[in-house]
Scaffold this motif. Structure first.
Motif, PDB file in Angstrom:
ATOM      1  N   ARG A  28       0.809  -1.224   0.000  1.00  0.00           N
ATOM      2  CA  ARG A  28       0.000   0.000   0.000  1.00  0.00           C
ATOM      3  C   ARG A  28       0.840   1.271   0.000  1.00  0.00           C
ATOM      4  O   ARG A  28       0.361   2.333  -0.392  1.00  0.00           O
ATOM      5  CB  ARG A  28      -0.935   0.005   1.218  1.00  0.00           C
ATOM      6  CG  ARG A  28      -0.199   0.063   2.555  1.00  0.00           C
ATOM      7  CD  ARG A  28      -1.166  -0.186   3.708  1.00  0.00           C
ATOM      8  NE  ARG A  28      -0.528  -0.068   5.013  1.00  0.00           N
ATOM      9  CZ  ARG A  28       0.188  -1.032   5.570  1.00  0.00           C
ATOM     10  NH1 ARG A  28       0.358  -2.183   4.931  1.00  0.00           N
ATOM     11  NH2 ARG A  28       0.738  -0.859   6.759  1.00  0.00           N
ATOM     12  N   SER A  32       1.345   2.577  -6.695  1.00  0.00           N
ATOM     13  CA  SER A  32       0.169   1.886  -7.220  1.00  0.00           C
ATOM     14  C   SER A  32       0.543   0.449  -7.557  1.00  0.00           C
ATOM     15  O   SER A  32       1.702   0.056  -7.496  1.00  0.00           O
ATOM     16  CB  SER A  32      -0.379   2.602  -8.473  1.00  0.00           C
ATOM     17  OG  SER A  32       0.685   2.848  -9.382  1.00  0.00           O
ATOM     18  N   GLU A  66      -5.753   0.538  -7.125  1.00  0.00           N
ATOM     19  CA  GLU A  66      -5.411   0.895  -5.754  1.00  0.00           C
ATOM     20  C   GLU A  66      -6.548   0.467  -4.823  1.00  0.00           C
ATOM     21  O   GLU A  66      -7.707   0.402  -5.238  1.00  0.00           O
ATOM     22  CB  GLU A  66      -5.191   2.416  -5.624  1.00  0.00           C
ATOM     23  CG  GLU A  66      -4.073   2.949  -6.487  1.00  0.00           C
ATOM     24  CD  GLU A  66      -3.992   4.466  -6.436  1.00  0.00           C
ATOM     25  OE1 GLU A  66      -4.926   5.073  -5.847  1.00  0.00           O
ATOM     26  OE2 GLU A  66      -3.039   5.042  -6.988  1.00  0.00           O
TER      27      GLU A  66
END
Length: 397
Positions: A28, A32, A66
Protein backbone atom coordinates in the motif's frame (compact mmCIF):
# COMPACT_ATOMS: atom_id res chain seq x y z
CA UNK A 1 -21.62 2.30 -8.31
CA UNK A 2 -23.04 -0.81 -6.65
CA UNK A 3 -22.95 -1.67 -2.98
CA UNK A 4 -22.91 -4.93 -1.08
CA UNK A 5 -26.46 -6.18 -0.40
CA UNK A 6 -25.56 -8.02 2.82
CA UNK A 7 -22.75 -8.67 5.25
CA UNK A 8 -22.58 -12.23 3.89
CA UNK A 9 -21.85 -10.93 0.39
CA UNK A 10 -19.14 -8.63 1.73
CA UNK A 11 -17.43 -11.39 3.73
CA UNK A 12 -17.61 -13.85 0.84
CA UNK A 13 -16.05 -11.28 -1.49
CA UNK A 14 -13.21 -10.50 0.90
CA UNK A 15 -12.60 -14.23 1.40
CA UNK A 16 -12.63 -15.02 -2.33
CA UNK A 17 -10.23 -12.21 -3.22
CA UNK A 18 -8.04 -12.44 -0.12
CA UNK A 19 -4.86 -13.06 -2.14
CA UNK A 20 -5.25 -9.87 -4.17
CA UNK A 21 -6.34 -7.73 -1.22
CA UNK A 22 -3.53 -9.03 1.00
CA UNK A 23 -0.95 -8.35 -1.73
CA UNK A 24 -2.24 -4.84 -2.38
CA UNK A 25 -2.39 -4.05 1.35
CA UNK A 26 1.22 -5.18 1.87
CA UNK A 27 2.29 -2.88 -0.98
CA UNK A 28 0.00 0.00 0.00
CA UNK A 29 2.94 2.39 0.52
CA UNK A 30 4.02 2.08 -3.10
CA UNK A 31 2.48 4.45 -5.59
CA UNK A 32 0.17 1.89 -7.22
CA UNK A 33 -0.33 -1.75 -8.21
CA UNK A 34 -0.26 -2.75 -11.86
CA UNK A 35 -3.53 -4.13 -13.25
CA UNK A 36 -1.90 -7.11 -14.98
CA UNK A 37 -0.44 -8.22 -11.64
CA UNK A 38 -3.90 -7.98 -10.10
CA UNK A 39 -5.36 -10.14 -12.91
CA UNK A 40 -2.87 -12.89 -12.11
CA UNK A 41 -4.22 -13.08 -8.55
CA UNK A 42 -7.84 -13.39 -9.73
CA UNK A 43 -7.06 -16.20 -12.21
CA UNK A 44 -7.06 -13.82 -15.19
CA UNK A 45 -10.80 -13.18 -14.76
CA UNK A 46 -11.52 -9.54 -15.52
CA UNK A 47 -15.12 -9.85 -14.28
CA UNK A 48 -13.85 -10.50 -10.73
CA UNK A 49 -11.66 -7.41 -10.91
CA UNK A 50 -14.57 -5.40 -12.33
CA UNK A 51 -16.80 -6.68 -9.52
CA UNK A 52 -14.38 -5.23 -6.93
CA UNK A 53 -14.23 -1.92 -8.78
CA UNK A 54 -18.02 -1.63 -9.00
CA UNK A 55 -18.31 -2.07 -5.23
CA UNK A 56 -15.47 0.39 -4.52
CA UNK A 57 -13.18 -2.16 -2.90
CA UNK A 58 -10.47 -1.13 -5.34
CA UNK A 59 -10.35 1.76 -7.78
CA UNK A 60 -8.67 2.04 -11.20
CA UNK A 61 -5.93 4.54 -11.88
CA UNK A 62 -4.93 4.22 -15.51
CA UNK A 63 -2.96 0.99 -15.89
CA UNK A 64 -2.90 0.59 -12.12
CA UNK A 65 -5.36 -0.30 -9.35
CA UNK A 66 -5.41 0.90 -5.75
CA UNK A 67 -7.23 -0.08 -2.57
CA UNK A 68 -10.12 2.23 -1.86
CA UNK A 69 -9.42 4.64 0.98
CA UNK A 70 -12.38 3.33 3.01
CA UNK A 71 -11.20 -0.30 2.94
CA UNK A 72 -7.56 0.71 3.37
CA UNK A 73 -8.42 2.65 6.53
CA UNK A 74 -10.56 -0.25 7.76
CA UNK A 75 -7.73 -2.78 7.33
CA UNK A 76 -5.23 -0.47 9.02
CA UNK A 77 -7.47 0.19 12.00
CA UNK A 78 -8.40 -3.46 12.53
CA UNK A 79 -4.79 -4.64 12.19
CA UNK A 80 -3.55 -1.61 14.19
CA UNK A 81 -0.92 -0.62 11.64
CA UNK A 82 -2.23 2.81 10.71
CA UNK A 83 0.31 5.62 10.90
CA UNK A 84 -2.16 8.50 10.87
CA UNK A 85 -2.80 10.17 14.21
CA UNK A 86 -6.48 11.06 14.00
CA UNK A 87 -7.78 12.83 17.10
CA UNK A 88 -11.13 13.50 15.45
CA UNK A 89 -12.28 9.99 16.41
CA UNK A 90 -11.86 10.85 20.10
CA UNK A 91 -13.65 14.17 19.62
CA UNK A 92 -16.52 12.47 17.78
CA UNK A 93 -16.98 9.87 20.52
CA UNK A 94 -17.00 12.58 23.20
CA UNK A 95 -19.76 14.28 21.21
CA UNK A 96 -21.67 10.97 20.97
CA UNK A 97 -21.43 10.51 24.73
CA UNK A 98 -22.86 13.98 25.39
CA UNK A 99 -25.67 13.50 22.88
CA UNK A 100 -26.74 10.11 24.23
CA UNK A 101 -26.57 11.37 27.82
CA UNK A 102 -28.92 14.20 26.84
CA UNK A 103 -31.29 11.73 25.16
CA UNK A 104 -31.16 9.46 28.20
CA UNK A 105 -32.06 12.22 30.64
CA UNK A 106 -34.96 13.41 28.47
CA UNK A 107 -36.37 9.95 27.64
CA UNK A 108 -39.14 8.39 29.72
CA UNK A 109 -39.24 4.96 28.07
CA UNK A 110 -37.05 2.46 29.90
CA UNK A 111 -36.28 0.51 26.72
CA UNK A 112 -35.05 3.60 24.87
CA UNK A 113 -33.14 4.80 27.89
CA UNK A 114 -31.38 1.45 27.98
CA UNK A 115 -30.38 1.83 24.31
CA UNK A 116 -28.94 5.31 25.00
CA UNK A 117 -27.07 3.98 28.03
CA UNK A 118 -25.64 1.19 25.92
CA UNK A 119 -24.47 3.75 23.33
CA UNK A 120 -22.77 5.78 26.10
CA UNK A 121 -20.93 2.70 27.34
CA UNK A 122 -19.78 1.83 23.83
CA UNK A 123 -18.48 5.35 23.18
CA UNK A 124 -16.57 5.42 26.49
CA UNK A 125 -14.87 2.13 25.64
CA UNK A 126 -13.94 3.47 22.20
CA UNK A 127 -12.47 6.65 23.70
CA UNK A 128 -10.06 4.67 25.91
CA UNK A 129 -9.04 2.27 23.14
CA UNK A 130 -8.58 4.98 20.48
CA UNK A 131 -6.59 7.19 22.87
CA UNK A 132 -4.10 4.44 23.71
CA UNK A 133 -3.87 3.42 20.05
CA UNK A 134 -3.14 7.02 18.99
CA UNK A 135 -0.40 7.34 21.61
CA UNK A 136 1.25 4.11 20.44
CA UNK A 137 1.12 5.29 16.81
CA UNK A 138 2.41 8.72 17.83
CA UNK A 139 5.41 7.24 19.65
CA UNK A 140 6.24 4.94 16.72
CA UNK A 141 5.94 7.72 14.15
CA UNK A 142 8.18 10.02 16.18
CA UNK A 143 10.90 7.37 16.41
CA UNK A 144 10.63 6.46 12.72
CA UNK A 145 10.75 10.10 11.65
CA UNK A 146 13.86 10.85 13.67
CA UNK A 147 15.69 7.73 12.51
CA UNK A 148 14.66 7.54 8.84
CA UNK A 149 13.82 11.04 7.56
CA UNK A 150 16.92 12.29 5.65
CA UNK A 151 15.87 15.95 5.27
CA UNK A 152 16.52 18.02 8.40
CA UNK A 153 13.86 20.63 7.66
CA UNK A 154 11.19 18.02 6.94
CA UNK A 155 12.22 16.09 10.03
CA UNK A 156 11.81 19.16 12.24
CA UNK A 157 8.45 20.01 10.64
CA UNK A 158 7.15 16.48 11.20
CA UNK A 159 8.27 16.38 14.82
CA UNK A 160 6.66 19.74 15.51
CA UNK A 161 3.45 18.49 13.90
CA UNK A 162 3.53 15.38 16.11
CA UNK A 163 4.01 17.64 19.11
CA UNK A 164 0.82 19.46 18.11
CA UNK A 165 -0.92 16.09 17.91
CA UNK A 166 0.34 15.37 21.42
CA UNK A 167 -1.20 18.63 22.64
CA UNK A 168 -4.52 17.74 20.96
CA UNK A 169 -4.61 14.29 22.56
CA UNK A 170 -3.79 15.78 25.95
CA UNK A 171 -6.61 18.30 25.55
CA UNK A 172 -9.09 15.55 24.67
CA UNK A 173 -7.96 13.53 27.69
CA UNK A 174 -8.75 16.53 29.89
CA UNK A 175 -12.18 16.89 28.26
CA UNK A 176 -12.94 13.19 28.79
CA UNK A 177 -11.95 13.27 32.45
CA UNK A 178 -14.01 16.41 32.98
CA UNK A 179 -16.95 14.73 31.25
CA UNK A 180 -17.01 11.63 33.50
CA UNK A 181 -16.27 13.49 36.74
CA UNK A 182 -18.01 16.89 36.67
CA UNK A 183 -19.95 17.84 33.54
CA UNK A 184 -22.31 14.83 33.50
CA UNK A 185 -22.26 14.00 37.20
CA UNK A 186 -26.06 13.81 37.31
CA UNK A 187 -26.19 11.18 34.59
CA UNK A 188 -23.47 8.99 36.07
CA UNK A 189 -25.17 9.04 39.46
CA UNK A 190 -28.59 8.20 38.03
CA UNK A 191 -27.53 5.60 35.45
CA UNK A 192 -24.61 4.05 37.30
CA UNK A 193 -24.64 0.25 37.29
CA UNK A 194 -21.93 -2.35 37.75
CA UNK A 195 -20.94 -2.41 34.07
CA UNK A 196 -20.86 1.38 33.71
CA UNK A 197 -18.81 1.70 36.92
CA UNK A 198 -16.26 -0.79 35.57
CA UNK A 199 -16.08 1.02 32.23
CA UNK A 200 -15.58 4.44 33.88
CA UNK A 201 -12.90 3.15 36.28
CA UNK A 202 -11.05 1.40 33.46
CA UNK A 203 -11.30 4.51 31.29
CA UNK A 204 -9.83 6.72 34.03
CA UNK A 205 -6.93 4.30 34.48
CA UNK A 206 -6.28 4.35 30.73
CA UNK A 207 -6.39 8.15 30.65
CA UNK A 208 -3.96 8.37 33.56
CA UNK A 209 -1.59 6.01 31.78
CA UNK A 210 -2.01 7.97 28.56
CA UNK A 211 -1.17 11.26 30.28
CA UNK A 212 2.06 9.78 31.69
CA UNK A 213 3.02 8.46 28.26
CA UNK A 214 2.39 11.88 26.72
CA UNK A 215 4.81 13.44 29.20
CA UNK A 216 7.49 10.98 28.09
CA UNK A 217 6.67 11.68 24.45
CA UNK A 218 7.05 15.42 25.04
CA UNK A 219 10.50 14.86 26.55
CA UNK A 220 11.44 12.63 23.61
CA UNK A 221 10.33 15.20 21.04
CA UNK A 222 12.32 17.99 22.76
CA UNK A 223 15.38 15.76 22.91
CA UNK A 224 15.07 14.84 19.23
CA UNK A 225 14.57 18.45 18.18
CA UNK A 226 17.64 19.56 20.15
CA UNK A 227 19.72 16.83 18.54
CA UNK A 228 18.49 17.72 15.06
CA UNK A 229 19.17 21.44 15.52
CA UNK A 230 22.61 20.72 16.94
CA UNK A 231 23.43 18.43 14.01
CA UNK A 232 21.94 20.89 11.54
CA UNK A 233 24.05 23.79 12.84
CA UNK A 234 27.13 21.61 12.85
CA UNK A 235 26.55 20.40 9.30
CA UNK A 236 25.94 23.97 8.11
CA UNK A 237 29.23 25.14 9.58
CA UNK A 238 31.04 22.20 8.05
CA UNK A 239 29.55 22.99 4.64
CA UNK A 240 30.65 26.62 4.92
CA UNK A 241 34.19 25.62 5.90
CA UNK A 242 34.28 23.07 3.09
CA UNK A 243 33.20 25.70 0.59
CA UNK A 244 35.84 28.19 1.80
CA UNK A 245 38.49 25.49 1.71
CA UNK A 246 37.59 24.54 -1.88
CA UNK A 247 37.79 28.24 -2.81
CA UNK A 248 41.15 28.58 -1.01
CA UNK A 249 39.67 31.38 1.11
CA UNK A 250 39.57 29.72 4.49
CA UNK A 251 42.65 31.59 5.76
CA UNK A 252 41.59 34.99 4.47
CA UNK A 253 37.91 34.91 5.42
CA UNK A 254 38.05 33.08 8.74
CA UNK A 255 40.14 33.15 11.89
CA UNK A 256 40.11 29.35 12.07
CA UNK A 257 43.90 29.01 12.11
CA UNK A 258 44.31 31.59 14.89
CA UNK A 259 41.54 29.94 16.87
CA UNK A 260 43.16 26.52 16.58
CA UNK A 261 46.53 27.93 17.69
CA UNK A 262 44.99 29.59 20.76
CA UNK A 263 42.84 26.64 21.75
CA UNK A 264 44.64 23.99 23.75
CA UNK A 265 41.77 22.26 25.51
CA UNK A 266 39.68 21.02 22.60
CA UNK A 267 41.40 17.67 22.40
CA UNK A 268 40.67 17.03 26.09
CA UNK A 269 36.94 17.69 25.83
CA UNK A 270 34.58 14.81 25.42
CA UNK A 271 32.36 14.76 22.39
CA UNK A 272 28.68 15.46 23.11
CA UNK A 273 26.62 12.29 23.00
CA UNK A 274 22.93 11.94 22.44
CA UNK A 275 21.77 8.45 23.37
CA UNK A 276 18.88 7.08 21.36
CA UNK A 277 16.03 5.21 22.95
CA UNK A 278 15.30 2.14 20.90
CA UNK A 279 11.68 1.46 19.97
CA UNK A 280 9.84 -1.57 21.35
CA UNK A 281 9.28 -2.87 17.82
CA UNK A 282 13.04 -2.89 17.20
CA UNK A 283 13.85 -4.49 20.57
CA UNK A 284 11.44 -7.33 19.78
CA UNK A 285 13.15 -8.11 16.46
CA UNK A 286 15.82 -10.77 15.85
CA UNK A 287 18.33 -8.10 14.79
CA UNK A 288 18.15 -6.38 18.18
CA UNK A 289 18.63 -9.69 19.97
CA UNK A 290 21.78 -10.42 17.95
CA UNK A 291 23.18 -6.95 18.69
CA UNK A 292 22.44 -7.25 22.42
CA UNK A 293 24.00 -10.71 22.54
CA UNK A 294 27.10 -9.39 20.75
CA UNK A 295 27.49 -6.49 23.19
CA UNK A 296 26.94 -8.85 26.09
CA UNK A 297 29.73 -11.12 24.87
CA UNK A 298 32.10 -8.16 24.61
CA UNK A 299 31.28 -6.92 28.10
CA UNK A 300 32.02 -10.32 29.58
CA UNK A 301 35.53 -10.51 28.12
CA UNK A 302 38.09 -10.51 30.95
CA UNK A 303 35.53 -11.20 33.65
CA UNK A 304 36.29 -14.87 33.93
CA UNK A 305 36.50 -15.95 37.58
CA UNK A 306 39.81 -17.32 38.77
CA UNK A 307 39.58 -20.88 39.90
CA UNK A 308 41.85 -21.96 42.78
CA UNK A 309 44.70 -24.25 41.76
CA UNK A 310 44.44 -27.80 42.93
CA UNK A 311 47.10 -29.19 45.27
CA UNK A 312 49.65 -31.82 44.29
CA UNK A 313 48.49 -35.42 44.08
CA UNK A 314 49.79 -37.74 46.79
CA UNK A 315 52.35 -40.34 45.73
CA UNK A 316 50.31 -43.31 46.88
CA UNK A 317 47.51 -42.33 44.46
CA UNK A 318 49.74 -42.45 41.39
CA UNK A 319 51.56 -45.71 42.28
CA UNK A 320 50.59 -48.60 39.99
CA UNK A 321 48.64 -51.49 41.51
CA UNK A 322 48.00 -54.71 39.62
CA UNK A 323 44.94 -56.78 40.37
CA UNK A 324 44.81 -60.35 39.12
CA UNK A 325 41.68 -62.44 38.82
CA UNK A 326 41.70 -66.11 37.83
CA UNK A 327 38.79 -67.05 35.62
CA UNK A 328 37.42 -70.59 35.49
CA UNK A 329 36.84 -71.72 31.93
CA UNK A 330 33.75 -73.91 31.99
CA UNK A 331 34.29 -75.00 28.39
CA UNK A 332 37.68 -76.41 29.35
CA UNK A 333 36.11 -78.20 32.34
CA UNK A 334 33.47 -79.70 29.99
CA UNK A 335 36.13 -81.02 27.64
CA UNK A 336 37.97 -82.67 30.52
CA UNK A 337 34.73 -84.21 31.80
CA UNK A 338 33.92 -85.78 28.43
CA UNK A 339 37.39 -87.42 28.38
CA UNK A 340 37.08 -88.80 31.93
CA UNK A 341 35.29 -91.92 33.11
CA UNK A 342 33.55 -90.31 36.10
CA UNK A 343 30.09 -88.85 36.50
CA UNK A 344 29.86 -85.05 36.55
CA UNK A 345 29.61 -84.43 40.30
CA UNK A 346 32.55 -86.70 41.08
CA UNK A 347 34.58 -85.10 38.27
CA UNK A 348 33.95 -81.54 39.51
CA UNK A 349 34.89 -82.50 43.06
CA UNK A 350 38.17 -84.02 41.87
CA UNK A 351 39.05 -81.43 39.20
CA UNK A 352 42.24 -79.43 39.68
CA UNK A 353 41.19 -75.78 39.15
CA UNK A 354 43.87 -73.05 38.67
CA UNK A 355 42.93 -71.70 42.07
CA UNK A 356 41.63 -72.97 45.34
CA UNK A 357 37.89 -73.65 44.96
CA UNK A 358 35.86 -74.50 48.08
CA UNK A 359 33.15 -77.13 48.15
CA UNK A 360 30.22 -74.71 47.93
CA UNK A 361 31.69 -73.08 44.79
CA UNK A 362 32.29 -76.53 43.24
CA UNK A 363 28.62 -77.33 43.78
CA UNK A 364 27.77 -74.04 41.98
CA UNK A 365 30.07 -75.00 39.06
CA UNK A 366 28.27 -78.40 38.86
CA UNK A 367 24.90 -76.62 38.60
CA UNK A 368 26.23 -74.12 36.01
CA UNK A 369 27.58 -76.88 33.76
CA UNK A 370 24.39 -78.90 34.03
CA UNK A 371 22.39 -75.81 33.06
CA UNK A 372 24.67 -74.72 30.18
CA UNK A 373 25.40 -78.14 28.64
CA UNK A 374 22.22 -80.10 29.43
CA UNK A 375 21.77 -81.11 25.80
CA UNK A 376 25.36 -82.42 25.62
CA UNK A 377 25.13 -84.54 28.79
CA UNK A 378 23.26 -87.71 29.66
CA UNK A 379 21.19 -87.01 32.74
CA UNK A 380 20.13 -90.33 34.26
CA UNK A 381 17.27 -91.11 36.65
CA UNK A 382 19.74 -92.19 39.30
CA UNK A 383 20.41 -89.91 42.28
CA UNK A 384 23.28 -89.94 44.76
CA UNK A 385 24.02 -88.03 47.97
CA UNK A 386 27.17 -86.33 49.20
CA UNK A 387 27.39 -84.30 52.45
CA UNK A 388 23.64 -83.85 52.63
CA UNK A 389 23.51 -82.80 48.96
CA UNK A 390 21.45 -85.00 46.65
CA UNK A 391 22.37 -84.79 42.99
CA UNK A 392 21.54 -86.51 39.73
CA UNK A 393 24.10 -88.76 38.17
CA UNK A 394 25.26 -87.18 34.90
CA UNK A 395 27.54 -88.75 32.28
CA UNK A 396 28.92 -87.39 29.01
CA UNK A 397 26.42 -87.58 26.15
Amino acid sequence: MSTFSSIKELLNTLSREHKLLAEMFEKRKTLSYRQEFALELVDQKEERLQYLMERSVIRPNGAFVELDEQFLRFFEQVLEVNEEINTSYIHENIGHVKQNILYYLQESSEMRRFSYLKAVKGSLVKIGRITIRNIIDLKRNIDNTFKTEPNYKVKIAKLENYDNKRVDINRLIDQTELLVTEEEETFFRAAMDVELAQIVNHLRLLLSEARNNLIEIQKQILEYLNQIRHQSRLMEKIRQLKYLKDQFEIRSKTNLMDYLRRSNDVVFETNPTYPLKLSLDYLQSDTAFEVIAKVNRKLKVGLRPRLPSAGSIATEYIMGHTLEEIHINLEEVKNGFEASGHHLFDFVMRYQFPKEVPFAERVTIFCQMLSLYENDFNVTDKFMQHQEIEFAVVYPG
